[in-house]
Every structure is written in C-alpha cells, then in structure tokens.
Motif scaffolding. Structure first.
Motif, PDB file in Angstrom:
ATOM      1  N   ASN A  86      33.081  42.116  37.866  1.00 35.77           N
ATOM      2  CA  ASN A  86      32.802  41.781  36.463  1.00 35.77           C
ATOM      3  C   ASN A  86      31.797  42.763  35.864  1.00 35.77           C
ATOM      4  N   ASN A 101      28.261  40.527  34.226  1.00 36.57           N
ATOM      5  CA  ASN A 101      28.139  39.113  33.851  1.00 36.57           C
ATOM      6  C   ASN A 101      27.143  38.922  32.712  1.00 36.57           C
ATOM      7  N   SER A 109      37.214  40.446  37.830  1.00 32.85           N
ATOM      8  CA  SER A 109      36.444  39.462  38.595  1.00 32.85           C
ATOM      9  C   SER A 109      36.787  39.464  40.075  1.00 32.85           C
ATOM     10  N   ARG A 110      37.879  40.157  40.448  1.00 32.90           N
ATOM     11  CA  ARG A 110      38.249  40.204  41.862  1.00 32.90           C
ATOM     12  C   ARG A 110      38.971  41.504  42.177  1.00 32.90           C
TER      13      ARG A 110
END
Length: 470
Positions: A243, A264, A215-216
């Motif tokens: 993601n 996602n 996610s990062r």
C-alpha cells in the motif's frame, strides 16, 4: 513522413522481413528460410531477442545460483557442517555470461544452417512494407518484403516519478550484471521480476525491501497465493512495504538512494543502497515509422492486431510482446505458429488458447486456466480441491514442503477448469495437468492414474481424490 528514394537507389526484395529476432521472429525466419524463402531479420542488439540474453534464461541462471546459496545456508538441516562461505558475484555473473555466449552461438548456427539473413542494425519503415536499415557502421540499406513481421518486443517501464530517472535505477538487465552484492536493494514492484530477483539477492546476502503500491503481492492471483508469498518473504527476511505510493526518488542507485513514499496515508522515507525498478513493460513501438507503414497502435501503445496477428496494414504482421500478446516466451512461440500457418494458407488464430505461466520464485508459482477470482467474476460454478504440498510425500524427502496445490473442477462435466501450484517443481507439475486439460480429460483420469512413487506428480492423485462430490 514517408522517405523519398534517390535516383538509382536500390531496394532489395525479400519474401519476408522480420524486425526483431525474438522468439516468434527467429522461428519464422528459420522455418521459412528452410522452405526456400528469401528471409531477412533485422536485429538492433540482442541475437535471439531478450529471452536468451537479458531475461528468461539469464535470470533463471542467477536464480539457480541463489538456490545453491540457500542450500549452503540450510546445510546443517541435511547433516552437512557449514563453515564460513562466501559468494563471489563476479563468478555468479560470469557463469550467466558463459551460458548467454553459448546461446548466442547456437542462434548464429541456426541462422547459418537455415539460410536466413541476419542484419545487425536499426530498422524503420519508410513506406508500405519497406524499411530503411541503419547498420552499426552507419551505412544504410533499403529493403522491401512481400510480408513484414514486427517483433520489436518491450522494455522495462520507468514510472514518471520525480527523481527516479536521475537516480539511475537498475532494471532486470543491470541487476543480472551486478558483480557485487547490494547492501540494501529496494525493489519497486511485487510482480514476477520483482519477486524473483528480490528472493535471489536476499539469498546472496542483500537486505531487500519490496515496495508495492497494491495491498498484496501478485494481486491478480487468489488471496491464498498472495498470503503464501507474503509468508515466504517474511521467512526469508524480505521486508515488504505494501500500500505504498512513491512520491519521489533521491540519490543514485549503487551509492545511496531514498524513496519518499506515502504508506497507508502516512509519509515516510525508505533508504537503500541500490534501486531496482520492476513495475511492468512498455512496447518498443516508438520511432520505427509505424505511421508511415499505416500500422495502428492501441491506446496502450501496442500494435493493433486481429486474431491472426495481422496489423491494420496489408502484408504486415506483429508477433510477441509488441503485439499485446501475453508477455511470455512460450506465447511468442505460439504466435510464430499462428503466423506461419496463415502465411501458408491455413487458418489459425490466437483466440481461446491456454496461457500457462510459472513464476520462478523458490518454490515456484505456476498456474493454467482459471483461478478462483476469475471463475467467480465470470459466474462459473466450480468444485475446489486443495491440498498442502506436504501431502505429496516426495516433498518430504526433499525438505521442500512449503506451499499447496489446488484445482477448479466443473460442476457438471468433471473437466478441469484451472490449476494452481505454489510448490517445489510447480512448473513441471502444472504441465502434466495442462496436458490433461488440453485432452479434455475429466479430473478422474488423474485421480485414478497410476503414477510413479515417490514423484512430485504423484501428489495429483491426492489432489484430485479430494474433489468434493456434486
């Protein structure tokens, strides 16, 4: 299976045989050969290992060219009129090649001066501390060492994604050899290699998209570090697909390539002209006869070693990446010191050593010691000091105010537990703090130091002056 020797076949004996000429291995060779030991180094391809040929130094050479390009793009900020300028990637590449050639020549001179023997070929174990070396001309030699050191390194991991291998993607090796600017570079992985090369090629003029499953970016670092990297990418026009899980790859890198992904929970397609894989490293431990030598591997394929870098086979050691050491050249150099001391009868271990790092984005991200995530996970109480890089007045003279510095200070002893900097000259600033940590100095030693004005290190006074009281 173990190879049998033919009648009359000679086996040449050495005090030390090193498989691989990377950082740890070459310093072992040069040091012990100068002491009069009979030392042989077997190298398959790159004299000096990956660092001077295809990794650390070549990538920083290309990154610096990209930095120069960024100055042209910002030239009006410095009062310099910019007309149309072009980037000739073949010249960028040739500058890197010239540096590499000089480094290889330097290594060859060191082999000659030390007396260590360098044999270009592929080695594999055929018995305990015994190797068969296949030279580039096809001939073979059998050699045996009183001690053997394995330093075969790692290579770029190619994930098992349908169609990925068939798409002929770039790794860092091929990316550093490009003589044309990719129209749209897709970068798989938001770690060190991915971020450094993504920024460089964006500055050369490529459209760049980073595809990251987490996610990062730099997800093992603190959230403020990831956020700063996200903002950097946004400001430089680097597109992020976070993601994102890749289901399949199509096409051919260098022509046209597509990634079928799920982001996602939604399926989509990402298209580009070139594909760069920067998703981690795989140890070079297959096919070198380790089972014959009775050298065991870990479940991840690295060589199993103890804190002295001894393997499970008597008289056999491992150094650097293939031994599962942190994947940094400076750690491999420290592995050399561990092994050379133990070979000399002095006890030295890898346990508890500092592992500093620097990611050479612009600005640099550097850290030593604990970050906040690690301190919290270990239940270690700390005081946090944090300042924007703009507080360091030297950054204003350079127009390089992006980023921050922060430090974790022990609540009782006042010793520095960790330091992170995302800013111009980050690696050099970190080195000064690391030296204080090595010396066991309290943070007040840096807070109260008289440091030259205006320098980047002067910002440490402001940082450590902001440490909250207990």
């Amino acid at each position: 299976m173990r190879r049998t020797f033919s009648v009359g076949e000679s086996v040449k004996e050495y005090d030390l045989i090193i498989l691989g000429s990377g950082e740890g291995g070459k310093y072992l060779a040069w040091t012990l050969a100068k002491q009069g030991k009979r030392v042989l180094v077997v190298e398959r391809k790159y004299v000096g290992g990956s660092c001077p040929n295809i990794a650390c130094l070549p990538s920083k050479n290309i990154i610096h060219s990209a930095k120069v390009a960024s100055y042209f793009q910002r030239s009006e900020e410095f009062g310099i009129t910019k007309d149309n300028f072009t980037i000739n990637m073949s010249v960028v590449r040739d500058r890197k090649r010239k540096m590499v050639d000089g480094l290889v020549d330097m290594h060859l001179d060191k082999y000659k001066g030390s007396g260590a023997e360098l044999l270009m070929g592929s080695g594999r174990f055929i018995g305990p501390r015994t190797l068969e070396v296949t030279l580039h001309d096809g001939s073979t030699r059998v050699v045996r060492g009183t001690d053997v050191v394995i330093g075969t390194g790692t290579h770029a991991t190619l994930p098992a994604i349908p169609g990925l291998a068939e798409s002929k993607p770039l790794t860092h090796i091929e990316a550093l050899e490009l003589d044309q600017i990719p129209q749209h570079l897709l970068v798989l992985g938001g770690g060190y290699v991915g971020l450094e090369l993504a920024q460089a090629f964006r500055r050369f003029g490529s459209r760049v998209t980073i595809v990251e499953r987490n996610s990062r970016l730099a997800h093992r670092e603190d959230e403020d570090v990831s956020q700063a990297l996200h903002e950097l990418c946004h400001d430089e026009g680097i597109e992020l697909a976070l993601n994102t899980v890749i289901r399949a790859a199509e096409g051919e890198s260098g022509k046209s390539t597509k990634l079928r992904v799920v982001q996602n929970g939604s399926e989509k397609t990402i298209e580009g002209s070139h594909l760069l894989v920067a998703t981690g490293r795989t140890p070079n431990t297959a096919g070198i006869g380790l089972e014959v030598a009775r050298v065991e591997l870990t479940d991840r394929g690295y060589i199993k070693v103890n804190e002295r870098l001894q393997t499970t086979a008597p008289g056999v050691w491992a150094v650097g990446d293939c031994a599962g050491s942190p994947h940094f050249t400076h750690i491999s150099f420290d592995d050399f010191r561990v092994i050379v001391d133990n070979l000399s009868g002095h006890d030295r271990v890898t346990t508890g050593r500092q592992v500093p790092f620097c990611m050479f984005t612009d600005p640099e991200l550097a850290r030593v010691g604990l970050n906040e995530n690690e301190a919290k996970a270990q239940g270690i109480a700390y005081r946090l000091a944090r300042i924007p890089m703009a507080v360091d007045l030297r950054t204003r003279t350079l127009s390089e105010t992006r980023g921050f510095m922060k430090a974790l200070v022990d609540t009782k002893s006042d010793r520095i537990l960790g330091f992170t900097v995302f800013g111009v000259g980050g690696g050099e600033i970190m080195g000064a703090v690391q030296i204080a940590m090595i010396a066991g100095l309290p943070y007040t030693a840096l807070r109260d130091a008289v440091l030259t004005h205006p320098t980047l290190l002067e910002g440490l006074i402001a940082l450590f002056s902001s440490v909250p009281p207990v």
